[in-house]
Write an enzyme that holds these catalytic residues in place. Structure first.
Site, mmCIF file in Angstrom:
data_model
loop_
_atom_site.group_PDB
_atom_site.id
_atom_site.type_symbol
_atom_site.label_atom_id
_atom_site.label_comp_id
_atom_site.label_asym_id
_atom_site.label_seq_id
_atom_site.Cartn_x
_atom_site.Cartn_y
_atom_site.Cartn_z
ATOM 1 N N MET A 55 4.491 14.781 11.200
ATOM 2 C CA MET A 55 3.316 15.825 10.633
ATOM 3 C C MET A 55 2.297 16.105 11.699
ATOM 4 S SD MET A 55 4.975 17.077 8.203
ATOM 5 C CE MET A 55 6.675 16.673 8.540
ATOM 6 N N GLY A 109 10.464 14.683 7.159
ATOM 7 C CA GLY A 109 9.804 14.119 5.952
ATOM 8 C C GLY A 109 10.684 14.196 4.498
ATOM 9 N N GLN A 110 11.795 15.002 4.658
ATOM 10 C CA GLN A 110 12.702 15.368 3.476
ATOM 11 C C GLN A 110 13.965 14.947 3.940
ATOM 12 O OE1 GLN A 110 11.461 18.995 1.149
ATOM 13 N NE2 GLN A 110 10.967 19.732 3.263
ATOM 14 N N CYS A 141 6.732 21.671 7.380
ATOM 15 C CA CYS A 141 6.769 20.293 7.939
ATOM 16 C C CYS A 141 7.536 20.142 9.306
ATOM 17 C CB CYS A 141 7.443 19.362 6.789
ATOM 18 S SG CYS A 141 9.000 19.470 6.610
ATOM 19 N N MET A 142 8.250 20.873 9.676
ATOM 20 C CA MET A 142 8.854 20.459 10.881
ATOM 21 C C MET A 142 9.338 21.907 11.692
ATOM 22 S SD MET A 142 12.601 21.124 9.801
ATOM 23 C CE MET A 142 12.176 22.661 10.121
ATOM 24 N N LYS A 190 9.852 2.884 -2.353
ATOM 25 C CA LYS A 190 10.359 4.141 -3.067
ATOM 26 C C LYS A 190 11.875 4.245 -3.410
ATOM 27 C CE LYS A 190 8.478 7.109 -0.188
ATOM 28 N NZ LYS A 190 7.573 6.432 0.409
#
Lengths: 816, 112
Positions: free
Chosen positions: A358, A395-396, A177-178, A93
């Site tokens: 996650m 994740g971000q 997510c967190m 990616k």
């Protein structure tokens, strides 16, 4: 293409690859300290490209890339050999990150819904529409943001809402997510974010992945564990032993030394079972515990995140219920494996790093299991040495830097301050030069509540009327979207969405704002290891797309012009006033003047003052310009240089550990320098398979696509590699249901259904009785099926466990 | 026209490793660079993005190749840039509508 240009690019490609090979086998070069030193080795060879540094736009690892720009266009991306995080390498990616800028359907003009159509309007009209709706009912406005917000964007949104409107209804998608990682850190250490860093992955003997698939979600970071010989990590020539604990066999499992299958919620039981064995066999680290730990549990009635103290004897007594046989039953982990794990934690000669993401966070016991894994490391003394660390991943790209540190959650303020705390509000009002009492003491709506209120008619108590969404795609990413983000909503509600491409959310918006992205603007991110990173704008955004931060400031200034008192400080000045070198206000609310000055720098320097309040000290902006990120707390040494911190709470590493203590948890909730080891009882998941819905469903990510796919689907190579969503089915279930790979089936829960092709023996393999579906495919919204049950403390929903059935499509049945 | 710089991690099994290097040497679109330990620099020069991806997959599938990581990509004048193009912003059709049209052929080799 000009052959000379092609030859140049090939030379640059070989140089970058060679550099990456060598940088993994030799000592790392020092961080670049000048712009010239940042250039790839062949940039001066003539190809005409200008090279600049930037962190990757995707996950929370924070790999750095070199971006090649020619005539206002990004034309090449290379790994950055000066970056500690990625050491010159990128995942598939990151390698294509430049292409996300150039999808042919970029949003380029504000669009206002009129009936079933969108019509183009000017920015002035768009800002007027928003400001007027807010002015009409400021307390019924909500702002939904993102862990992809840059630090300045999140800070501006936060100040606009809490300092300007006196409204705390702002929350980010990072809630999804967190948030459980945050509550786990707060409950254990009294302060958020990891004590260790990614360096622990280089230094550990054993890496335990708890319900985590870093081979797909954080591939460059995972490669540091499995490719250690090639990294040239001194003194740690052997690859780490990777133990993958999970409810589904993944790519991480395939690359791990060992895979241990867990039942859903088995992680809670497993942590309790290991702790029980350590204590019952007197193999815990008694000295560490006596010096540095207290014990804690939830109150019987009205439990809170703070809990109540319990004695070591009481802690031990409660653990007695978690005998090996019972833990094996609850977790699915055989007794002999449980004992092996206990043996491992009992051995202080090995260094153990736990990572999770996650699987432990999207969990109705997310706070509990986060706290238990921290507690396991503390109880066994696997804490505070390089390679001995419990560390959550994100994740971000700026879930930590923007959401957790800036404090864009509904209950938070910058610098670890809380809206419910009078002293904290006063500190923020002082730093923002606001009148006393401007900040509302009541926490705002968390994400799920915010969207539920927006989806509910005003006449039925739905008290959010106008919702502004920036940098995220909730119509695809929220759980149970049929309830929380229905395509039909009450007439009096108004949805504003700023994004770069059309998404599931822009489709149902009333007003769509075209946004700049990544290197089309200045920015700063904070990654999962407390590393703050900076980049400069390199190219212009397409059409009339503009920065999210500018949008917030422009709306604020329109309210200021309308006489809205909240947009003035104590002196009557605009709350986002930015001064030039002569002390004159730069009209940054006018787009043509936004880049007359560096607004990012101005906001960061203002925000930096908050970072000093909770020992999360940040360096001046200019220090980040020359570095590939610095890990806070960053403090100035006597020689004037700025020093980052690798291990928090550890003497000799953390500048705030004073005296002769080896460790000092200086934000201890018990105010005695000790961390808290928690007891939490195992609880069953919110929904379990039954006769009607006999299968578990788990959802997640894949290597080639990022989150809802709105960017990666525009990159041909990534889209081609993973074009559509699917449902993984275990071969035995497929045989029982007479299913074949590629066959379309309906995956259905009590909340909704989606049609997906079956994949047997695909990317991953769920165990019998369990299926998995990724959430990147906009045409197959698996979140119509998921459940919105959530952790009681973090308010984070569980996307990993609900009950579904698989069936064939009925005659005449259609799916959106 | 992608030009890519890759870092190829080779197997420690001599026969597989040698076979992988021979394959790379015989592939005209690949140029081999320095080898250090198990790692080798490689440049791929292909005519379009799909060929780049296909070449990657072929190389990755060799028994002598453990992993490929990317160090550089140039995508100037990429003639595949519209492969997944969605309709215009004004219509706001879902890009996935396009995905559905192509999934049958693509999924045959890459997905379920």
């Amino acid at each position: 293409m000009d052959p000379k240009r092609r030859a140049f690019l090939k030379t640059a490609a070989m140089a970058a690859a060679t550099s990456a090979v060598n940088s993994r086998t030799q000592a790392q070069p020092p961080l670049a300290t000048t712009a010239t030193a940042a250039l790839p080795p062949s940039a001066a060879d003539g190809g005409g490209l200008q090279w600049h540094k930037a962190p990757c736009r995707f996950c929370g690892v924070g790999c750095h890339v070199q971006v090649g720009v020619d005539e206002g266009r990004v034309v090449a991306v290379a790994g950055d050999r000066h970056a500690d995080v990625s050491k010159g390498l990128l995942c598939v990616k990151g390698y294509h990150v430049g292409s996300i800028l150039y999808g042919s359907d970029r949003l380029t003009q504000p669009l206002l819904r009129q009936g079933d159509e969108f019509v183009e309007i000017s920015w002035q009209q768009a800002i007027d529409v928003i400001a007027e709706r807010i002015a009409r009912a400021p307390d019924r406005f909500a702002f939904y943001g993102s862990g992809q917000w840059t630090i300045a964007e999140g800070y501006a949104a936060q100040k606009f809402m809490k300092g300007g409107l006196g409204n705390n209804h702002i929350d980010p998608n990072a809630r999804l997510c967190m948030a459980s990682a945050v509550t786990g850190y707060l409950a254990t250490y009294g302060v958020d974010e990891p004590a260790g860093t990614f360096d622990d992955i280089d230094a550990c003997d054993v890496l335990i992945t708890w319900g985590n698939n870093p081979a797909e979600s954080h591939p460059v970071l995972f490669s540091r564990a499995i490719d250690r010989p090639a990294h040239g990590v001194k003194g740690r020539a052997q690859a780490a032993r990777v133990i993958d604990l999970g409810t589904r066999r993944t790519r991480t499992s395939e690359l791990a030394s060992e895979f241990i299958l867990l039942k859903p919620h088995g992680d809670v039981a497993l942590a309790l079972g290991i702790m029980h064995l350590l204590i019952s066999e007197s193999r815990y680290d008694r000295t560490f515990v006596e010096q540095f730990c207290n014990f804690r549990a939830l109150q019987t009635e009205q439990p809170t995140l703070q809990g109540e103290p319990i004695s070591f004897a009481e802690f031990s007594r409660r653990l007695q219920a978690y005998t090996p046989d019972r833990v094996a039953e609850l977790s699915g982990v055989p007794v002999e494996k449980l004992r092996e794990l206990a043996d491992l934690f009992a051995d202080r000669s090995v260094r153990i790093t736990s990572v999770w993401c996650m699987g432990m966070n999207q969990h109705t016991q997310g706070t509990a299991v986060n706290s238990l894994v921290h507690g396991l490391h503390l109880l066994s003394g696997h804490f505070g040495r390089p390679g001995d660390a419990p560390t959550s991943l994100t994740g971000q790209p700026s879930a930590c830097g923007t959401v957790r540190e800036v404090g864009t959650l509904a209950h938070a303020l910058p610098g670890g301050r809380l809206v419910a705390n009078e002293e904290h509000r006063a500190q923020c009002e002082e730093l923002w030069n606001l009148p006393q009492g401007r900040i509302n003491p009541k926490p705002g709506y968390d994400t799920l509540r915010m969207f539920a209120q927006f989806a509910t008619p005003s006449s039925e108590g739905g008290d959010i009327d106008t919702l502004f969404v920036q940098v995220t795609n909730p119509a695809q990413s929220l759980p149970n979207i049929n309830r929380l983000m229905p395509t039909e909503r009450p007439m009096d509600k108004f949805l504003i969405v700023a994004d770069v491409y059309p998404t599931a959310t822009t489709q149902i918006a009333d007003l769509v704002l075209p946004a700049s992205m990544w290197v089309e603007k200045n920015g700063m991110f904070g990654n999962s290891e407390r590393r703050t990173q900076q980049w400069f704008k390199m190219i212009d955004p397409p059409g009339d797309a503009r920065d999210d931060c500018w949008m917030t400031i422009a709306i604020a200034h329109r309210l200021f012009e309308l006489g809205y008192e909240g947009m003035r400080d104590r002196n009557g000045e605009f709350i986002f006033a930015v001064k030039d070198g002569d002390g004159q206000t730069v009209p940054v609310w006018e787009w043509e003047h936004y880049y007359d000055t560096n607004v990012d720098k101005a906001l960061f320097e203002e925000y930096r003052r908050f970072s000093l309040l909770k020992h999360k000290n940040l360096a001046p902006y200019e220090e980040y310009v020359s570095a590939r990120g610095l890990r806070w707390p960053v403090v100035q040494d006597p020689d004037g240089s700025w020093r980052e911190t690798k291990l928090r709470f550890v003497a000799g590493e953390d500048p705030f550990v004073k005296g002769d203590k080896r460790l000092d948890f200086y934000h201890s909730t018990t105010q005695d320098g000790r961390a808290q080891i928690w007891f939490h009882d195992y609880e069953a998941p919110a929904e379990m398979p039954d006769e009607e819905y006999p299968l578990w469903l788990s959802t997640g990510r894949v290597l080639e696509q990022w989150h809802t796919g709105s960017m990666t689907n525009r990159v041909p190579q990534l889209h081609t590699a993973m074009p559509i969503g699917y449902v993984e089915v275990n071969p035995s279930d497929a045989e029982a249901l007479n299913l074949r790979s590629g066959e379309l089936v309906v995956v259905e829960s009590r909340r909704g259904a989606v049609e997906l092709p079956v994949w047997i023996q695909g990317r991953g393999t769920p165990p019998p009785g369990s299926v998995f579906a990724p959430f990147f495919d906009q045409s197959r919204l698996i979140n119509r099926v998921t459940i919105d049950a959530r952790d009681p403390f973090s308010k984070q929903p569980d996307y990993k466990k609900c009950a579904v059935r698989i069936r064939r499509r009925r005659d005449g049945e259609t799916f959106e | 026209m992608p030009v890519s710089g890759w870092v190829v991690t080779l197997s420690d099994r001599p026969a597989s490793r040698a076979a992988a290097i021979r394959w790379i040497d015989q592939e005209p679109r690949l140029e081999r660079g320095v080898i250090s330990g198990q790692r080798m620099a490689v440049v791929a020069d292909t005519t379009h993005a799909a060929a780049d991806r296909e070449l990657w997959s072929q190389l990755e599938s060799l028994p002598g190749v453990v992993m490929i990581e990317v160090a550089f990509i140039g995508f100037e004048d990429d003639d595949d840039s519209d492969d997944t193009a969605a309709p215009t912003a004004i219509s706001l059709h879902r890009p996935a509508d396009r995905l559905l049209q192509t999934e049958q052929t693509e999924s045959a080799s890459h997905g379920p």
